[in-house]
Write a protein that holds these residues in place. Structure first.
Motif, PDB file in Angstrom:
ATOM      1  N   VAL A  83       0.816  -1.185  -0.069  1.00 29.35           N
ATOM      2  CA  VAL A  83      -0.080   0.070  -0.111  1.00 29.35           C
ATOM      3  C   VAL A  83       1.041   1.315  -0.053  1.00 29.35           C
ATOM      4  O   VAL A  83       1.820   1.339   0.765  1.00 29.35           O
ATOM      5  N   LYS A  84       0.808   2.049  -0.881  1.00 35.23           N
ATOM      6  CA  LYS A  84       1.415   3.426  -1.221  1.00 35.23           C
ATOM      7  C   LYS A  84       0.617   4.781  -1.121  1.00 35.23           C
ATOM      8  O   LYS A  84      -0.302   4.639  -1.876  1.00 35.23           O
ATOM      9  N   HIS A  85       1.132   5.649  -0.371  1.00 35.44           N
ATOM     10  CA  HIS A  85       0.415   6.823  -0.172  1.00 35.44           C
ATOM     11  C   HIS A  85       1.510   7.685  -0.570  1.00 35.44           C
ATOM     12  O   HIS A  85       2.613   7.826  -0.084  1.00 35.44           O
ATOM     13  N   ARG A  86       1.194   8.771  -1.700  1.00 39.42           N
ATOM     14  CA  ARG A  86       2.008   9.623  -2.188  1.00 39.42           C
ATOM     15  C   ARG A  86       1.364  11.150  -1.975  1.00 39.42           C
ATOM     16  O   ARG A  86       0.324  11.192  -2.233  1.00 39.42           O
ATOM     17  N   VAL A  87       2.232  11.819  -1.868  1.00 44.28           N
ATOM     18  CA  VAL A  87       1.986  13.291  -1.494  1.00 44.28           C
ATOM     19  C   VAL A  87       3.343  14.120  -2.381  1.00 44.28           C
ATOM     20  O   VAL A  87       4.133  14.240  -2.038  1.00 44.28           O
ATOM     21  N   GLU A  88       2.568  14.427  -3.459  1.00 39.20           N
ATOM     22  CA  GLU A  88       3.464  14.932  -4.257  1.00 39.20           C
ATOM     23  C   GLU A  88       4.510  14.119  -4.932  1.00 39.20           C
ATOM     24  O   GLU A  88       4.316  12.883  -5.317  1.00 39.20           O
ATOM     25  N   GLU A  89       5.851  14.585  -4.593  1.00 39.25           N
ATOM     26  CA  GLU A  89       6.906  13.696  -4.950  1.00 39.25           C
ATOM     27  C   GLU A  89       7.373  12.720  -4.051  1.00 39.25           C
ATOM     28  O   GLU A  89       8.047  11.847  -4.214  1.00 39.25           O
ATOM     29  N   ASN A  90       6.900  12.697  -2.836  1.00 33.18           N
ATOM     30  CA  ASN A  90       7.173  12.190  -1.516  1.00 33.18           C
ATOM     31  C   ASN A  90       6.181  10.967  -1.255  1.00 33.18           C
ATOM     32  O   ASN A  90       5.156  11.190  -1.626  1.00 33.18           O
ATOM     33  N   SER A  91       6.713   9.969  -0.497  1.00 29.15           N
ATOM     34  CA  SER A  91       5.510   8.994  -0.233  1.00 29.15           C
ATOM     35  C   SER A  91       5.788   8.147   1.009  1.00 29.15           C
ATOM     36  O   SER A  91       6.828   8.354   1.723  1.00 29.15           O
ATOM     37  N   ILE A  92       4.712   7.457   1.522  1.00 26.61           N
ATOM     38  CA  ILE A  92       4.955   6.611   2.651  1.00 26.61           C
ATOM     39  C   ILE A  92       4.167   5.135   2.243  1.00 26.61           C
ATOM     40  O   ILE A  92       3.300   5.234   1.813  1.00 26.61           O
ATOM     41  N   LYS A  93       4.790   4.136   2.461  1.00 26.18           N
ATOM     42  CA  LYS A  93       4.203   2.881   1.983  1.00 26.18           C
ATOM     43  C   LYS A  93       4.470   1.708   3.095  1.00 26.18           C
ATOM     44  O   LYS A  93       5.068   1.817   4.108  1.00 26.18           O
ATOM     45  N   MET A  94       3.605   0.877   2.912  1.00 25.19           N
ATOM     46  CA  MET A  94       3.546  -0.455   3.946  1.00 25.19           C
ATOM     47  C   MET A  94       3.422  -1.779   3.107  1.00 25.19           C
ATOM     48  O   MET A  94       2.875  -1.883   2.147  1.00 25.19           O
ATOM     49  N   TYR A  95       4.269  -2.597   3.497  1.00 22.57           N
ATOM     50  CA  TYR A  95       4.293  -4.022   2.815  1.00 22.57           C
ATOM     51  C   TYR A  95       4.835  -4.861   3.628  1.00 22.57           C
ATOM     52  O   TYR A  95       5.606  -4.696   4.619  1.00 22.57           O
ATOM     53  N   ASP A  96       4.732  -6.175   3.322  1.00 19.09           N
ATOM     54  CA  ASP A  96       4.909  -7.470   4.036  1.00 19.09           C
ATOM     55  C   ASP A  96       6.159  -7.998   3.496  1.00 19.09           C
ATOM     56  O   ASP A  96       6.317  -8.214   2.345  1.00 19.09           O
ATOM     57  N   LYS A  97       7.243  -8.173   4.232  1.00 15.85           N
ATOM     58  CA  LYS A  97       8.617  -8.832   3.505  1.00 15.85           C
ATOM     59  C   LYS A  97       8.922 -10.055   4.351  1.00 15.85           C
ATOM     60  O   LYS A  97       8.740 -10.308   5.421  1.00 15.85           O
ATOM     61  N   GLN A  98       9.199 -11.000   3.212  1.00 11.27           N
ATOM     62  CA  GLN A  98       9.478 -12.292   3.437  1.00 11.27           C
ATOM     63  C   GLN A  98       8.633 -13.041   4.540  1.00 11.27           C
ATOM     64  O   GLN A  98       9.206 -13.531   5.577  1.00 11.27           O
ATOM     65  N   GLY A  99       7.309 -12.773   4.632  1.00  8.14           N
ATOM     66  CA  GLY A  99       6.531 -13.345   5.401  1.00  8.14           C
ATOM     67  C   GLY A  99       6.294 -12.772   6.939  1.00  8.14           C
ATOM     68  O   GLY A  99       5.183 -12.619   7.243  1.00  8.14           O
ATOM     69  N   SER A 100       7.366 -12.594   7.464  1.00 12.83           N
ATOM     70  CA  SER A 100       7.348 -12.093   8.845  1.00 12.83           C
ATOM     71  C   SER A 100       7.547 -10.687   9.330  1.00 12.83           C
ATOM     72  O   SER A 100       7.886 -10.351  10.304  1.00 12.83           O
TER      73      SER A 100
END
Length: 232
Positions: free
Chosen positions: A156-173
């Motif tokens: 999930v990625k939230h973008r504000v103009e050129e910058n962003s904050i995102k969330m994701y699951d890595k390698q399961g845990s």
């Protein structure tokens, strides 16, 4: 490290913080498990964080110049090219916060709900607040949220103009929240500036150069913390 072979012979340097940390932990005999670009397990997290924080105090100009000299034979030589040195700046900076779950099952049990919450409940005002931006009528930019499903997981990625904050699951845990700064001038730093011929302290736009690395990390960690608190 990549050298542009035409004038002005720019140099790109990629720095992988987790690879740096893995090598530091190897030398210090700190046990860990590394998969791809994340750590599902670190035996001494506090010590590992201290090692990683040392990157913020590194004398970057001196270090980067030392990389550039053997790469560019024209640097510093008296000749027609006149290459006296480089002005080092940061093209893109990523500051991530990893939450290490005990196992993949624990994260898988809640991650679909976190994704749905981020998509359905986080408003434009929330995203602006995560990245420390104004939420009033003075903001004239664009805010958007997107979800993508990759082989590795859902992001999930939230973008504000050129910058962003995102969330994701890595390698399961591993749950990762990551702030990416492409345009630092959207943020502020409190530093010494010259106003009307006098030195004074003021909040001014963050610089593109390497001088404000510690402030970038502070901004990213604060944004990640606000995001995690909202998820909670």
């Amino acid at each position: 490290v990549r050298l542009q072979t035409w004038l002005p012979m720019g140099i790109q340097v990629g720095v992988n913080g987790r690879e740096y940390l893995a090598r530091r932990m190897d030398r210090a005999a700190v046990g860990y498990e590394k998969r791809d670009n994340c750590f599902p397990r670190i035996d001494d997290v506090k010590r590992a964080q201290t090692m990683l924080d040392s990157l913020l105090k590194r004398k970057w100009a001196k270090f980067l110049n030392r990389l550039a000299r053997p790469l560019n034979p024209h640097l510093g030589l008296k000749g027609q090219l006149g290459l006296t040195g480089y002005y080092w700046s940061i093209r893109e900076c990523e500051i991530a916060t990893d939450i290490m779950f005990c196992d993949a099952t624990s994260l898988a049990a809640i991650y679909p709900f976190l994704v749905r919450h981020a998509i359905e409940q986080f408003s434009c005002e929330d995203v602006l607040r995560f990245l420390g931006r104004r939420t009033n009528c003075r903001f004239q930019g664009e805010v958007n949220t997107e979800m993508k499903r990759w082989i590795e997981g859902i992001r999930v990625k939230h973008r504000v103009e050129e910058n962003s904050i995102k969330m994701y699951d890595k390698q399961g845990s591993v749950l990762r929240i990551e702030t990416t700064i492409v345009n630092p001038s959207r943020f502020r730093v409190f530093r010494e500036v010259t106003r009307k011929g006098e030195l004074t302290l003021a909040w001014v736009p963050l610089r593109k150069g390497i001088m404000d690395i510690a402030r970038r990390a502070e901004i990213g960690r604060a944004a990640n913390g606000r995001y995690l608190e909202a998820l909670g």
